[in-house]
Scaffold this motif. Structure first.
Motif, PDB file in Angstrom:
ATOM      1  N   LEU A   1       0.825  -1.207   0.000  1.00 20.96           N
ATOM      2  CA  LEU A   1       0.000   0.000   0.000  1.00 20.96           C
ATOM      3  C   LEU A   1       0.856   1.252   0.000  1.00 20.96           C
ATOM      4  CD1 LEU A   1      -2.725   1.423   0.248  1.00 20.96           C
ATOM      5  CD2 LEU A   1      -2.580   1.119   2.725  1.00 20.96           C
ATOM      6  N   LEU A   2       1.890   1.283   0.826  1.00 21.46           N
ATOM      7  CA  LEU A   2       2.772   2.448   0.911  1.00 21.46           C
ATOM      8  C   LEU A   2       3.528   2.663  -0.391  1.00 21.46           C
ATOM      9  CD1 LEU A   2       4.094   4.705   2.532  1.00 21.46           C
ATOM     10  CD2 LEU A   2       5.755   3.040   3.388  1.00 21.46           C
ATOM     11  N   ASN A   3       4.076   1.567  -0.934  1.00 21.34           N
ATOM     12  CA  ASN A   3       4.823   1.692  -2.202  1.00 21.34           C
ATOM     13  C   ASN A   3       3.923   2.193  -3.341  1.00 21.34           C
ATOM     14  OD1 ASN A   3       7.210   0.841  -1.057  1.00 21.34           O
ATOM     15  ND2 ASN A   3       6.860  -1.316  -1.546  1.00 21.34           N
ATOM     16  N   TRP A   4       2.712   1.660  -3.402  1.00 24.81           N
ATOM     17  CA  TRP A   4       1.806   2.070  -4.477  1.00 24.81           C
ATOM     18  C   TRP A   4       1.428   3.548  -4.345  1.00 24.81           C
ATOM     19  CZ3 TRP A   4      -3.293   3.830  -4.638  1.00 24.81           C
ATOM     20  CH2 TRP A   4      -3.880   3.850  -5.910  1.00 24.81           C
ATOM     21  N   ALA A   5       1.150   3.972  -3.093  1.00 25.41           N
ATOM     22  CA  ALA A   5       0.783   5.377  -2.875  1.00 25.41           C
ATOM     23  C   ALA A   5       1.932   6.307  -3.266  1.00 25.41           C
ATOM     24  CB  ALA A   5       0.400   5.585  -1.410  1.00 25.41           C
ATOM     25  N   MET A   6       3.161   5.935  -2.909  1.00 27.09           N
ATOM     26  CA  MET A   6       4.323   6.765  -3.256  1.00 27.09           C
ATOM     27  C   MET A   6       4.530   6.798  -4.765  1.00 27.09           C
ATOM     28  SD  MET A   6       7.016   5.655  -0.263  1.00 27.09           S
ATOM     29  CE  MET A   6       8.277   6.742  -0.863  1.00 27.09           C
ATOM     30  N   GLN A   7       4.305   5.659  -5.427  1.00 27.27           N
ATOM     31  CA  GLN A   7       4.474   5.599  -6.885  1.00 27.27           C
ATOM     32  C   GLN A   7       3.439   6.493  -7.580  1.00 27.27           C
ATOM     33  OE1 GLN A   7       6.565   4.615  -8.885  1.00 27.27           O
ATOM     34  NE2 GLN A   7       5.509   4.574 -10.867  1.00 27.27           N
ATOM     35  N   GLN A   8       2.195   6.493  -7.094  1.00 26.46           N
ATOM     36  CA  GLN A   8       1.146   7.293  -7.710  1.00 26.46           C
ATOM     37  C   GLN A   8       1.439   8.786  -7.565  1.00 26.46           C
ATOM     38  OE1 GLN A   8      -1.679   6.167  -9.474  1.00 26.46           O
ATOM     39  NE2 GLN A   8      -0.378   4.364  -9.429  1.00 26.46           N
ATOM     40  N   GLN A   9       2.061   9.180  -6.473  1.00 26.04           N
ATOM     41  CA  GLN A   9       2.385  10.586  -6.244  1.00 26.04           C
ATOM     42  C   GLN A   9       3.721  10.992  -6.858  1.00 26.04           C
ATOM     43  OE1 GLN A   9       2.197  11.240  -2.034  1.00 26.04           O
ATOM     44  NE2 GLN A   9       0.057  10.561  -1.880  1.00 26.04           N
ATOM     45  N   GLY A  10       4.450  10.025  -7.443  1.00 25.86           N
ATOM     46  CA  GLY A  10       5.734  10.331  -8.062  1.00 25.86           C
ATOM     47  C   GLY A  10       6.852  10.541  -7.077  1.00 25.86           C
ATOM     48  N   HIS A  11       6.662  10.061  -5.828  1.00 28.66           N
ATOM     49  CA  HIS A  11       7.676  10.266  -4.787  1.00 28.66           C
ATOM     50  C   HIS A  11       8.567   9.055  -4.586  1.00 28.66           C
ATOM     51  CE1 HIS A  11       4.839  13.498  -2.957  1.00 28.66           C
ATOM     52  NE2 HIS A  11       5.544  13.952  -3.982  1.00 28.66           N
ATOM     53  N   PHE A  12       8.272   7.972  -5.274  1.00 29.23           N
ATOM     54  CA  PHE A  12       9.088   6.772  -5.087  1.00 29.23           C
ATOM     55  C   PHE A  12      10.436   6.972  -5.778  1.00 29.23           C
ATOM     56  CE2 PHE A  12      10.621   2.505  -5.497  1.00 29.23           C
ATOM     57  CZ  PHE A  12      10.122   1.854  -4.369  1.00 29.23           C
ATOM     58  N   SER A  13      11.488   6.830  -5.012  1.00 30.37           N
ATOM     59  CA  SER A  13      12.811   7.102  -5.561  1.00 30.37           C
ATOM     60  C   SER A  13      13.205   6.039  -6.574  1.00 30.37           C
ATOM     61  CB  SER A  13      13.851   7.157  -4.437  1.00 30.37           C
ATOM     62  OG  SER A  13      13.902   5.917  -3.772  1.00 30.37           O
ATOM     63  N   ASN A  14      13.803   6.470  -7.647  1.00 36.10           N
ATOM     64  CA  ASN A  14      14.263   5.552  -8.697  1.00 36.10           C
ATOM     65  C   ASN A  14      15.730   5.863  -8.962  1.00 36.10           C
ATOM     66  OD1 ASN A  14      14.448   3.746 -10.819  1.00 36.10           O
ATOM     67  ND2 ASN A  14      13.610   5.189 -12.316  1.00 36.10           N
ATOM     68  N   VAL A  15      16.608   5.059  -8.317  1.00 35.62           N
ATOM     69  CA  VAL A  15      18.049   5.279  -8.446  1.00 35.62           C
ATOM     70  C   VAL A  15      18.652   4.022  -9.071  1.00 35.62           C
ATOM     71  CG1 VAL A  15      20.190   5.850  -7.263  1.00 35.62           C
ATOM     72  CG2 VAL A  15      17.999   6.709  -6.382  1.00 35.62           C
ATOM     73  N   PRO A  16      18.817   4.005 -10.413  1.00 36.26           N
ATOM     74  CA  PRO A  16      19.381   2.811 -11.061  1.00 36.26           C
ATOM     75  C   PRO A  16      20.813   2.556 -10.592  1.00 36.26           C
ATOM     76  CG  PRO A  16      18.342   4.271 -12.670  1.00 36.26           C
ATOM     77  CD  PRO A  16      18.453   5.050 -11.402  1.00 36.26           C
ATOM     78  N   GLU A  17      21.131   1.277 -10.437  1.00 39.09           N
ATOM     79  CA  GLU A  17      22.478   0.897 -10.057  1.00 39.09           C
ATOM     80  C   GLU A  17      22.757  -0.525 -10.565  1.00 39.09           C
ATOM     81  OE1 GLU A  17      22.963  -0.300  -5.859  1.00 39.09           O
ATOM     82  OE2 GLU A  17      20.913   0.518  -5.612  1.00 39.09           O
ATOM     83  N   LYS A  18      24.004  -0.908 -10.466  1.00 42.25           N
ATOM     84  CA  LYS A  18      24.394  -2.249 -10.900  1.00 42.25           C
ATOM     85  C   LYS A  18      23.986  -3.260  -9.820  1.00 42.25           C
ATOM     86  CE  LYS A  18      28.497  -4.885 -12.334  1.00 42.25           C
ATOM     87  NZ  LYS A  18      29.969  -4.836 -12.504  1.00 42.25           N
ATOM     88  N   ILE A  19      23.136  -4.265 -10.203  1.00 48.91           N
ATOM     89  CA  ILE A  19      22.593  -5.226  -9.247  1.00 48.91           C
ATOM     90  C   ILE A  19      22.919  -6.650  -9.719  1.00 48.91           C
ATOM     91  CG2 ILE A  19      20.502  -6.055  -8.103  1.00 48.91           C
ATOM     92  CD1 ILE A  19      19.221  -3.355  -8.826  1.00 48.91           C
ATOM     93  N   SER A  20      23.385  -7.462  -8.817  1.00 49.01           N
ATOM     94  CA  SER A  20      23.616  -8.879  -9.128  1.00 49.01           C
ATOM     95  C   SER A  20      22.296  -9.625  -8.975  1.00 49.01           C
ATOM     96  CB  SER A  20      24.673  -9.476  -8.196  1.00 49.01           C
ATOM     97  OG  SER A  20      24.753 -10.880  -8.400  1.00 49.01           O
ATOM     98  N   LEU A  21      21.777 -10.147 -10.076  1.00 48.12           N
ATOM     99  CA  LEU A  21      20.487 -10.842 -10.049  1.00 48.12           C
ATOM    100  C   LEU A  21      20.567 -12.121  -9.198  1.00 48.12           C
ATOM    101  CD1 LEU A  21      17.589 -11.094 -11.007  1.00 48.12           C
ATOM    102  CD2 LEU A  21      18.431 -12.187 -13.098  1.00 48.12           C
TER     103      LEU A  21
END
Length: 617
Positions: free
Chosen positions: A441-461
């Motif tokens: 619920l929190l993640n979805w609300a933040m995404q809808q408001q455009g407040h969810f941080s999006n910081v791309p980085e190198k990730i080991s799958l």
């Protein structure tokens, strides 16, 4: 004293008298050729000659304009506009004549042609009394006529005459002498004679009687040989004035009587008038009152006759001037009307443009408003769905806490403490479900408001999947489900770590939720060009085709129950979809009821992004 372009007038008069009959015959012949044997190639040459030889200015103007229509080269246009200027000058339309000469000058290509145009301009300005412009264009014409002595001499004598008319006698004498030298070089007898007379007139104005007498006497002698009686009569009258100023009334009377006889023999009215007046004055001074009276009566008669002719001519001129003025007034009125019409049309055009712009702005405003209204409706619908889900799915875990609380009280009262351990397990399960629901619920609300941080980085799958399996292994063991991750190669993603973990956690949680006991959930990954292809496969109950169409949309109805009665908030898959797009990836699903479901997620790989954008490691 006689003044005002005497030399030029007399020369032009002689030329006209001698050549008018010949020009008429030439003109008639040319006109016959033009009308009966026309050829497009020779039109200009014939029309050019017709405009030159025409005696009538209207006829000359007609053929000059025809000549212009047939002109293709610049020199032809220059000749045509020169003829137009000459005809307009003869008609008295000096302003239009000047305009035509200036146009001819623009098209002129040779120095001689340009000088001829300049000479015509100077003559026109001289006739209209514009001395500065006349002198300016005479001097410019003279500078280009050095290769043509006769035209140069004519230009010099005209310039000298211009200075004589305004009383600048030294300059007049200077240019007359230069013209005289040129006439002598080319043997132009008429030019020499009149130039001598002109110099004599200057000397007379300067008070140099002897020099004036010598020059005028020489001019008279030359004109007698050429039988030019008009010029002789004019100069004899001047000789009379010179001798009268000296006090030699006898010689003055002799020259005046000779001038009168010539004028009477050849019908020169103006000279009869002038000579009669001068001779009557001389006779009166000499005491011959009777003859003086007779000559004075003759002077009055010729004066009145000439004045009547001049009056008639003035009336005609006034009528012409009135008609021209009327036409000019009509033209000015028409021009003003056209200007008003143009301004009116411009105003209408500007108003139309303003209205169009205003219409476009209003249209854009309402279009934007419509988009905003649609977006508001969508958001309002989403809000309603959201609250519907919250009111239904969050109530379950909360109510379970109320039931557990009552159960604890009951067990404590009955001292059945050994069953409290089972209640503790129920509390843990409820807390985990509630925590997961609140996280989504929190993640979805933040995404809808455009407040969810999006910081791309190198990730080991591989590391990400191993952590996820450890986290959800307890949930899998509770349902006796085999949970494994098969990541054979170490693949590195270029994505936001938190949102990527949320994507995988929700998909694996859903797989565990809808897989019955004894089933399996498997994570695997491969590289496909610029994407890492992650698949989550389960052996669960599957998804019906009607639900697949709206799988990633927020639905108002309550969540689907899992195989063991698990509940979800209904936000998980929508959050997955939005997070995948946020990371620049793609998501797809394949499912068959009773056999299981496979989700495929594509996330950009680090190596490809590094090659295309030089991302630092």
């Amino acid at each position: 004293m006689i003044c005002s372009r005497l030399s030029l007038f007399i020369i032009l008069l002689i030329t006209t008298l001698l050549s008018s009959a010949q020009d008429k015959r030439v003109f008639d012949s040319l006109e016959l050729i033009y009308k009966t044997h026309r050829s497009t190639d020779s039109d200009f040459e014939i029309l050019n000659q017709l405009a030159f030889h025409a005696n009538n200015p209207d006829t000359s103007l007609f053929y000059a304009r025809k000549c212009l229509e047939s002109s293709s080269e610049n020199y032809q246009k220059s000749y045509s506009y020169s003829h137009i200027g000459n005809a307009l000058r003869l008609k008295g339309d000096y302003l239009a004549a000047v305009d035509a000469y200036l146009t001819a000058l623009d098209y002129a290509e040779t120095i001689v042609t340009k000088s001829t145009c300049l000479l015509s301009l100077a003559d026109t300005y001289s006739i209209t009394g514009n001395h500065p412009n006349a002198v300016k264009y005479y001097q410019q014409a003279i500078s280009g006529l050095e290769s043509n002595p006769e035209q140069l001499a004519n230009a010099l004598i005209n310039l000298g005459d211009e200075y004589f008319n305004v009383g600048v006698l030294d300059s007049a004498l200077h240019y007359f002498k230069q013209a005289g030298q040129l006439y002598e070089q080319i043997g132009h007898a008429t030019g020499i004679a009149y130039n001598l007379g002109n110099i004599g007139l200057v000397y007379a104005e300067q008070g140099k009687s002897d020099a004036a007498e010598a020059n005028i006497q020489q001019a008279v002698s030359m004109l007698e040989e050429m039988e030019d009686y008009y010029g002789i009569s004019v100069y004899l009258t001047y000789m009379s004035d010179i001798y009268r100023d000296k006090g030699d009334f006898s010689s003055a009377q002799k020259y005046c009587e000779r001038s009168l006889r010539l004028a009477e023999n050849y019908g020169l009215k103006e000279q009869i008038r002038d000579a009669s007046l001068k001779l009557s004055e001389l006779l009166e001074q000499g005491g011959d009152i009777a003859r003086a009276y007779t000559l004075h009566k003759q002077y009055v008669a010729y004066r009145d006759s000439i004045n009547n002719e001049e009056t008639i001519q003035k009336i005609a001129d006034l009528r012409t001037e009135y008609e021209v003025g009327q036409k000019q007034a009509e033209l000015d009125l028409l021009t003003a009307q056209q200007r008003i019409e143009r301004l009116f049309m411009i105003g209408i055009a500007i108003l139309a443009v303003i209205l169009l712009m205003l219409g476009a702005i209003i249209f854009k405003f309402y279009r934007q408003k419509s988009k905003i209204n649609l977006e508001l409706e969508r958001l309002n619908e989403t809000k309603d769905k959201f609250f519907s889900i919250i009111s239904h799915d969050l109530r379950g875990p909360v109510m379970s806490f109320m039931g557990i609380s009552r159960m604890i009280k009951f067990l404590v009262k009955n001292k059945a403490t050994d069953q409290l351990l089972e209640v503790a397990d129920d509390i843990d399960n409820s807390v985990q479900r509630l925590s997961g629901l609140l996280d989504n619920l929190l993640n979805w609300a933040m995404q809808q408001q455009g407040h969810f941080s999006n910081v791309p980085e190198k990730i080991s799958l591989r590391e990400l999947c191993e952590d996820l399996v450890k986290t959800l292994d307890t949930m899998a063991q509770a349902k006796k489900i085999t949970l494994e991750a098969d990541i054979s190669t170490d693949i590195h993603l270029w994505a936001d770590r938190n949102s990527t973990m949320t994507i995988l956690r929700n998909l694996v949680s859903n797989a565990l939720k809808f897989t019955p006991e004894g089933g399996s959930v498997r994570l695997s990954a491969t590289c496909e060009r610029e994407y890492a292809v992650i698949t989550i496969t389960d052996t669960g109950v599957g998804i019906s085709q009607d639900k697949l169409q709206n799988l990633f949309r927020l639905q108002a109805k309550k969540s689907t129950y899992g195989t063991s009665g698990e509940k979800g908030l209904g936000l998980g898959l929508q959050l997955v979809h939005e997070f995948v797009e946020m990371n620049g990836g793609l998501i797809g699903v394949h499912s068959k009821e009773g056999e299981g479901t496979t989700f495929t997620v594509k996330i950009p790989v680090y190596e490809h992004v590094q090659d295309t954008t030089s991302v630092p490691s």
